[in-house]
Design a protein around this motif. Sequence first.
Motif, PDB file in Angstrom:
ATOM      1  N   TYR A 171       0.846  -1.250   0.129  1.00 41.43           N
ATOM      2  CA  TYR A 171      -0.125   0.092  -0.011  1.00 41.43           C
ATOM      3  C   TYR A 171       0.802   1.320   0.067  1.00 41.43           C
ATOM      4  O   TYR A 171       0.654   2.284  -0.795  1.00 41.43           O
ATOM      5  N   ASN A 174       2.699   1.792  -3.458  1.00 42.85           N
ATOM      6  CA  ASN A 174       1.733   2.048  -4.259  1.00 42.85           C
ATOM      7  C   ASN A 174       1.218   3.401  -4.702  1.00 42.85           C
ATOM      8  O   ASN A 174       1.035   4.213  -5.471  1.00 42.85           O
ATOM      9  N   TYR A 175       0.848   3.835  -3.179  1.00 42.74           N
ATOM     10  CA  TYR A 175       0.299   4.983  -2.799  1.00 42.74           C
ATOM     11  C   TYR A 175       1.265   6.233  -3.292  1.00 42.74           C
ATOM     12  O   TYR A 175       0.706   7.129  -3.913  1.00 42.74           O
ATOM     13  N   SER A 176       2.361   5.889  -2.748  1.00 42.01           N
ATOM     14  CA  SER A 176       3.597   7.002  -2.950  1.00 42.01           C
ATOM     15  C   SER A 176       3.917   7.042  -4.613  1.00 42.01           C
ATOM     16  O   SER A 176       3.988   8.270  -5.219  1.00 42.01           O
ATOM     17  N   LYS A 179       0.958   8.457  -6.577  1.00 39.57           N
ATOM     18  CA  LYS A 179       0.790  10.182  -6.435  1.00 39.57           C
ATOM     19  C   LYS A 179       2.129  10.710  -7.149  1.00 39.57           C
ATOM     20  O   LYS A 179       1.840  11.834  -7.998  1.00 39.57           O
ATOM     21  N   LEU A 187      -2.842   4.117  -8.062  1.00 40.98           N
ATOM     22  CA  LEU A 187      -3.865   4.472  -7.127  1.00 40.98           C
ATOM     23  C   LEU A 187      -5.054   3.548  -6.522  1.00 40.98           C
ATOM     24  O   LEU A 187      -5.411   3.174  -5.470  1.00 40.98           O
ATOM     25  N   ALA A 190      -3.642   0.509  -4.860  1.00 44.05           N
ATOM     26  CA  ALA A 190      -3.554   0.986  -3.512  1.00 44.05           C
ATOM     27  C   ALA A 190      -4.809   0.898  -2.623  1.00 44.05           C
ATOM     28  O   ALA A 190      -4.791   0.526  -1.355  1.00 44.05           O
ATOM     29  N   GLN A 191      -5.840   1.424  -3.252  1.00 43.63           N
ATOM     30  CA  GLN A 191      -7.170   1.402  -2.591  1.00 43.63           C
ATOM     31  C   GLN A 191      -7.636  -0.066  -2.159  1.00 43.63           C
ATOM     32  O   GLN A 191      -8.196  -0.430  -1.094  1.00 43.63           O
ATOM     33  N   LEU A 194      -5.546  -1.333   0.624  1.00 43.11           N
ATOM     34  CA  LEU A 194      -6.114  -1.096   1.990  1.00 43.11           C
ATOM     35  C   LEU A 194      -7.320  -1.810   2.211  1.00 43.11           C
ATOM     36  O   LEU A 194      -7.436  -2.149   3.439  1.00 43.11           O
TER      37      LEU A 194
END
Length: 328
Positions: A171, A174-176, A179, A187, A190-191, A194
């Motif tokens: 997570y 992937n999130y960093s 972005k 993104l 990443a969701q 989560l």
Amino acid sequence: MVKKDNSYEENESVTWEKLQSEQFKNYRVVKRNLIFNVLIYVLIFLIEYWLALQSGAEVLKADAFNNLSGVISTFLLIIGIHIASDEDETRLIGFPVSDQNELSNQKRVRLSRFRFETIFTLVTSILMIGIAINIISSGIHTLMNLKTQKIPNPIGIVGAGISIILILLIYIINYSSGKETNSAALLASAQDSLGDILTSVGTAVSIFVVWKFGIRWIDSVASIVIGCFILYSGFKIFLESSLNLADYFNPRKEEKYKKVILNNPQIKSVPGLTAHYNGSLVTVEAEVTVSGKMTVKESFILAEQIEETLKQECGVSDTKIIFYPNEI
């Protein structure tokens, strides 16, 4: 001998090649991260499934297969990114395209490729919705049949704990990266991750509570709540991807682009502006009114200034300006 200036087409071609190069670089980052995701998810599945067999925890087995579905959805995203990053300009997923010697055709085909990122993000959201419905229905079924549910061995908590740590790592990465590269695919992944973290947390808590206190219904209720969260995330990604593919764009952002253009004193008005998503790229087509005395060369320079301003202030990748005289 007089040195010939670069033509408009040559300048535009250089700019477009630079844009493509940056996007291909982002896609390489995205693809590398997604391949890492697949390997981690396979490892999580093997660990959880083996510990589920050892502990007799059905909820851990269900979590293992939930994470296995993450492998499938991530693999679909990799396919989408691979198509989007294909540099073969003569075909689009096997189908012939128009003459690529023309810059306009090059842009059209490349932007069409970039949309495959959104298409496979949409497919991923559908998978998330399917997984959520399965988790919710399974939770309701076990809730209706509590007497048949066995007390699991607490070793199953170890499997859920390992899953939480590894998916949390996925997570964060992937999130960093999502972005940084503005990647809808990362993104979305990443969701999805989560949701998998919360599923594993619920799994660990459920195993502990059922084992320690014998409260069997906790397992079912927790899985239903987690399923609802995944369902919400899936619908959210589905809606965003569908709107992007339907060529919807937030009117507030379009108004912002208009205001940026109007900040240029040579622009009298902006009677029309349309923005589009092409994968994670934003392109803009704007109609502007200027002085009727403006020459072609002056309007060209002004168009370049507007494009650069929108790129710097709003992150717009490509801008097309249509000029109209303020007075006739």
